[in-house]
Design a protein around this motif. Structure first.
Motif, mmCIF file in Angstrom:
data_model
loop_
_atom_site.group_PDB
_atom_site.id
_atom_site.type_symbol
_atom_site.label_atom_id
_atom_site.label_comp_id
_atom_site.label_asym_id
_atom_site.label_seq_id
_atom_site.Cartn_x
_atom_site.Cartn_y
_atom_site.Cartn_z
ATOM 1 N N LEU A 137 0.786 -0.967 0.108
ATOM 2 C CA LEU A 137 -0.056 0.114 0.023
ATOM 3 C C LEU A 137 0.880 1.233 0.043
ATOM 4 C CD1 LEU A 137 -2.689 1.396 0.167
ATOM 5 C CD2 LEU A 137 -2.549 1.227 2.607
ATOM 6 N N VAL A 138 1.931 1.109 1.044
ATOM 7 C CA VAL A 138 2.646 2.503 1.003
ATOM 8 C C VAL A 138 4.075 1.965 1.078
ATOM 9 C CG1 VAL A 138 3.017 4.638 2.176
ATOM 10 C CG2 VAL A 138 1.039 3.665 2.357
ATOM 11 N N VAL A 139 4.874 2.358 -0.170
ATOM 12 C CA VAL A 139 6.296 2.163 -0.110
ATOM 13 C C VAL A 139 6.833 3.347 -0.162
ATOM 14 C CG1 VAL A 139 7.963 1.056 -1.647
ATOM 15 C CG2 VAL A 139 5.825 -0.158 -1.143
ATOM 16 N N THR A 140 6.549 4.432 -1.015
ATOM 17 C CA THR A 140 7.141 5.577 -1.063
ATOM 18 C C THR A 140 6.477 6.614 -0.810
ATOM 19 O OG1 THR A 140 8.408 4.635 -2.583
ATOM 20 C CG2 THR A 140 8.880 6.812 -2.651
ATOM 21 N N GLU A 141 6.755 7.688 -0.207
ATOM 22 C CA GLU A 141 5.914 9.145 0.137
ATOM 23 C C GLU A 141 6.867 10.126 -0.503
ATOM 24 O OE1 GLU A 141 4.711 9.782 4.018
ATOM 25 O OE2 GLU A 141 3.510 8.008 4.048
ATOM 26 N N GLU A 142 6.130 11.103 -1.175
ATOM 27 C CA GLU A 142 7.038 12.306 -1.569
ATOM 28 C C GLU A 142 6.444 13.381 -0.997
ATOM 29 O OE1 GLU A 142 9.413 12.995 -3.585
ATOM 30 O OE2 GLU A 142 9.702 11.014 -4.541
ATOM 31 N N LEU A 143 6.932 14.232 -0.055
ATOM 32 C CA LEU A 143 6.461 15.086 0.673
ATOM 33 C C LEU A 143 7.006 16.562 0.306
ATOM 34 C CD1 LEU A 143 4.821 16.114 3.361
ATOM 35 C CD2 LEU A 143 7.025 16.183 4.647
ATOM 36 N N LEU A 144 6.107 17.224 -0.196
ATOM 37 C CA LEU A 144 6.541 18.633 -1.070
ATOM 38 C C LEU A 144 6.162 19.741 -0.085
ATOM 39 C CD1 LEU A 144 4.903 18.153 -4.684
ATOM 40 C CD2 LEU A 144 7.166 17.437 -3.672
ATOM 41 N N LEU A 145 7.004 20.591 0.269
ATOM 42 C CA LEU A 145 6.768 21.623 1.357
ATOM 43 C C LEU A 145 7.642 22.539 1.235
ATOM 44 C CD1 LEU A 145 5.165 22.422 3.808
ATOM 45 C CD2 LEU A 145 6.917 21.300 5.335
ATOM 46 N N GLU A 146 7.154 23.914 0.841
ATOM 47 C CA GLU A 146 7.825 24.931 0.622
ATOM 48 C C GLU A 146 8.832 24.923 -0.511
ATOM 49 O OE1 GLU A 146 9.199 26.132 4.393
ATOM 50 O OE2 GLU A 146 7.305 26.684 5.245
ATOM 51 N N GLY A 147 8.743 24.247 -1.683
ATOM 52 C CA GLY A 147 9.774 24.094 -2.650
ATOM 53 C C GLY A 147 10.756 23.052 -2.270
ATOM 54 N N ARG A 148 10.463 22.078 -1.422
ATOM 55 C CA ARG A 148 11.678 21.091 -1.133
ATOM 56 C C ARG A 148 10.919 19.846 -1.425
ATOM 57 N NH1 ARG A 148 12.050 24.072 3.579
ATOM 58 N NH2 ARG A 148 11.132 22.245 4.768
ATOM 59 N N ILE A 149 11.590 18.756 -1.761
ATOM 60 C CA ILE A 149 11.120 17.386 -1.928
ATOM 61 C C ILE A 149 11.902 16.644 -0.804
ATOM 62 C CG2 ILE A 149 10.921 15.398 -3.465
ATOM 63 C CD1 ILE A 149 11.091 17.210 -5.722
ATOM 64 N N GLN A 150 10.962 16.040 -0.088
ATOM 65 C CA GLN A 150 11.602 14.952 1.100
ATOM 66 C C GLN A 150 11.031 13.683 0.621
ATOM 67 O OE1 GLN A 150 10.443 15.849 5.013
ATOM 68 N NE2 GLN A 150 11.648 13.849 5.889
ATOM 69 N N GLU A 151 11.912 12.797 0.495
ATOM 70 C CA GLU A 151 11.536 11.303 0.117
ATOM 71 C C GLU A 151 11.588 10.425 1.303
ATOM 72 O OE1 GLU A 151 12.932 7.868 -2.981
ATOM 73 O OE2 GLU A 151 13.601 9.927 -3.317
ATOM 74 N N ILE A 152 10.533 9.803 1.624
ATOM 75 C CA ILE A 152 10.448 8.764 2.664
ATOM 76 C C ILE A 152 10.113 7.550 2.212
ATOM 77 C CG2 ILE A 152 9.448 8.193 5.103
ATOM 78 C CD1 ILE A 152 8.403 11.171 4.916
ATOM 79 N N ALA A 153 11.091 6.469 2.069
ATOM 80 C CA ALA A 153 11.039 5.136 1.652
ATOM 81 C C ALA A 153 10.821 4.108 2.798
ATOM 82 C CB ALA A 153 12.011 4.916 0.778
ATOM 83 N N THR A 154 9.658 3.387 2.722
ATOM 84 C CA THR A 154 9.456 2.416 3.705
ATOM 85 C C THR A 154 10.188 0.956 3.205
ATOM 86 O OG1 THR A 154 7.436 1.540 2.599
ATOM 87 C CG2 THR A 154 7.153 3.395 4.559
ATOM 88 N N ASP A 155 10.433 0.966 2.304
ATOM 89 C CA ASP A 155 11.184 -0.240 1.406
ATOM 90 C C ASP A 155 12.479 0.378 0.561
ATOM 91 O OD1 ASP A 155 12.036 -2.493 0.560
ATOM 92 O OD2 ASP A 155 10.323 -3.355 -0.407
ATOM 93 N N PRO A 156 13.450 0.884 1.082
ATOM 94 C CA PRO A 156 14.595 1.247 0.192
ATOM 95 C C PRO A 156 14.948 0.507 -1.034
ATOM 96 C CG PRO A 156 15.077 1.430 2.511
ATOM 97 C CD PRO A 156 13.975 0.737 2.525
ATOM 98 N N GLY A 157 14.702 -0.681 -0.872
ATOM 99 C CA GLY A 157 15.209 -1.390 -2.084
ATOM 100 C C GLY A 157 14.224 -1.705 -2.870
ATOM 101 N N ALA A 158 12.987 -0.986 -2.918
ATOM 102 C CA ALA A 158 11.930 -1.186 -4.078
ATOM 103 C C ALA A 158 12.319 -0.472 -5.242
ATOM 104 C CB ALA A 158 10.839 -0.909 -3.328
ATOM 105 N N GLU A 159 11.857 -0.924 -6.475
ATOM 106 C CA GLU A 159 12.106 -0.274 -7.640
ATOM 107 C C GLU A 159 10.994 0.882 -7.930
ATOM 108 O OE1 GLU A 159 12.149 -0.842 -12.458
ATOM 109 O OE2 GLU A 159 12.189 -2.569 -10.892
ATOM 110 N N LYS A 160 11.430 2.158 -8.129
ATOM 111 C CA LYS A 160 10.745 3.347 -8.087
ATOM 112 C C LYS A 160 9.780 3.205 -9.368
ATOM 113 C CE LYS A 160 13.549 6.599 -5.624
ATOM 114 N NZ LYS A 160 14.113 7.922 -5.953
ATOM 115 N N ASN A 161 8.374 3.605 -9.311
ATOM 116 C CA ASN A 161 7.637 3.670 -10.302
ATOM 117 C C ASN A 161 7.097 5.024 -10.710
ATOM 118 O OD1 ASN A 161 6.139 4.351 -8.151
ATOM 119 N ND2 ASN A 161 4.103 3.150 -8.933
#
Length: 337
Positions: A137-161
């Motif tokens: 259900l949730v593997v990767t989150e992208e947080l967009l706040l004040e022009g910045r991108i913060q990536e939070i990966a629950t499974d760092p080894g998963a291939e990005k889609n």
């Protein structure tokens, strides 16, 4: 048998509207108040229409859906429904984790409007994108706040889609499944979904089924008459407070008049070529409302956002307007290039 007053054509011919006579099968087609000769083509969304014997013959390609959020809580759904909604919570803007989607969900976009200053005007957005990868259900989150991108990966080894790109002033996120997300790093968000998502999405952006009458479908699958109740149904949590929409110009006549002056560019000859294709009035009204919401009269960002929103709608309708100047909402392309 005798002369008759008036302008007429010989039998078999008709007036062309310009003082000449033409065969009936050479009559033009009309679109947006303009005349087109037989054989001429126009673009309508992603389809091409050809004029033939006064009729438009159009291709029937399925088009992508576009949902736009801009300024002080102004929305335009995938099916073209315009509405205003303010809230002080996290809301589901669009997702395909929906009851009417038989496939596994792939994305969820959560948006939070952050009010600032003395008024309830929106000055920043917090956006969270949640993607499904490898059937989790949730593997990767992208947080967009004040022009910045913060990536939070629950499974760092998963291939990005998905992939992240910076195009001009926009942060662009594209998924392999056909969802494209654009953010101007201020208050404008544009979500594109491929035709394959038709009828499979839900949220504040609607269900993309080609009918706008059911766009206010709540999370509980009922169609709500109240926009406020519809919007509140898409809260992530029910503990945060509701905000009632107010007329920001009601007690600010000076700002209202100044806003009308600035926002009149939308109704001016600069955008004249677009007026017959995209109604300027809703954008003009939202522009004035946002102008009244600005804490500083000199802050033109509220005004620029609404004009840019109208310009984007014109562009999608096939009319490109070069409206920015060094004095009106300049964009420094050399810097971005």
């Amino acid at each position: 048998t005798e002369c008759v007053s008036g302008c007429m054509c010989p039998d078999g011919l008709v007036l062309d509207g310009s003082g000449g006579c033409i065969p009936k099968d050479q009559c033009p087609c009309v679109h947006g108040g303009h005349f087109y000769k037989p054989g001429e083509t126009i673009k309508v969304d992603c389809n091409t229409c050809t004029c033939n014997k006064r009729q438009w013959n159009c291709t029937d390609n399925p088009c992508k859906g576009t949902c736009t959020v801009y300024g002080n809580g102004h929305y335009m759904s995938f099916d073209g429904e315009k509405f205003d909604f303010l809230g002080d919570c996290d809301y589901i803007l669009a997702q395909d984790f929906c009851p009417n989607n038989m496939d596994a969900g792939t994305f969820r976009i959560v948006i939070q409007n952050n009010a600032c200053g003395k008024s309830l005007s929106i000055c920043s957005l917090k956006i969270t994108l949640i993607f499904e990868v490898c059937l989790e259900l949730v593997v990767t989150e992208e947080l967009l706040l004040e022009g910045r991108i913060q990536e939070i990966a629950t499974d760092p080894g998963a291939e990005k889609n998905y992939k992240v790109d910076l195009r001009g002033g926009y942060i662009v996120i594209e998924t392999n499944q056909g969802m494209n997300f654009m953010w101007d790093q201020k208050t404008t968000v544009v979500v594109h979904v491929a035709p394959s998502f038709q009828g499979k999405v839900c949220g504040l952006c609607g269900d993309f089924d080609g009918r706008s009458r059911n766009d206010f479908t709540t999370r509980g699958q009922s169609v709500e008459m109240s926009i406020q109740e519809f919007g509140n149904s898409w809260k992530i949590t029910s503990t945060c407070s509701n905000i009632n929409m107010t007329d920001l110009c009601a007690d600010q006549p000076f700002k209202s008049v100044l806003g009308q002056k600035h926002c009149s560019i939308i109704k001016s000859s600069i955008f004249e070529a677009c007026h017959s294709k995209v109604n300027p009035i809703p954008y003009y009204e939202s522009c004035i409302s946002d102008f009244c919401g600005c804490d500083s009269v000199g802050d033109c960002e509220c005004f620029c956002t609404s004009v840019a929103a109208y310009s984007r709608s014109c562009s999608r309708a096939g009319v490109c307007i070069d409206w920015r100047t060094p004095a009106i909402c300049p964009v420094f392309c050399d810097y971005y290039n």
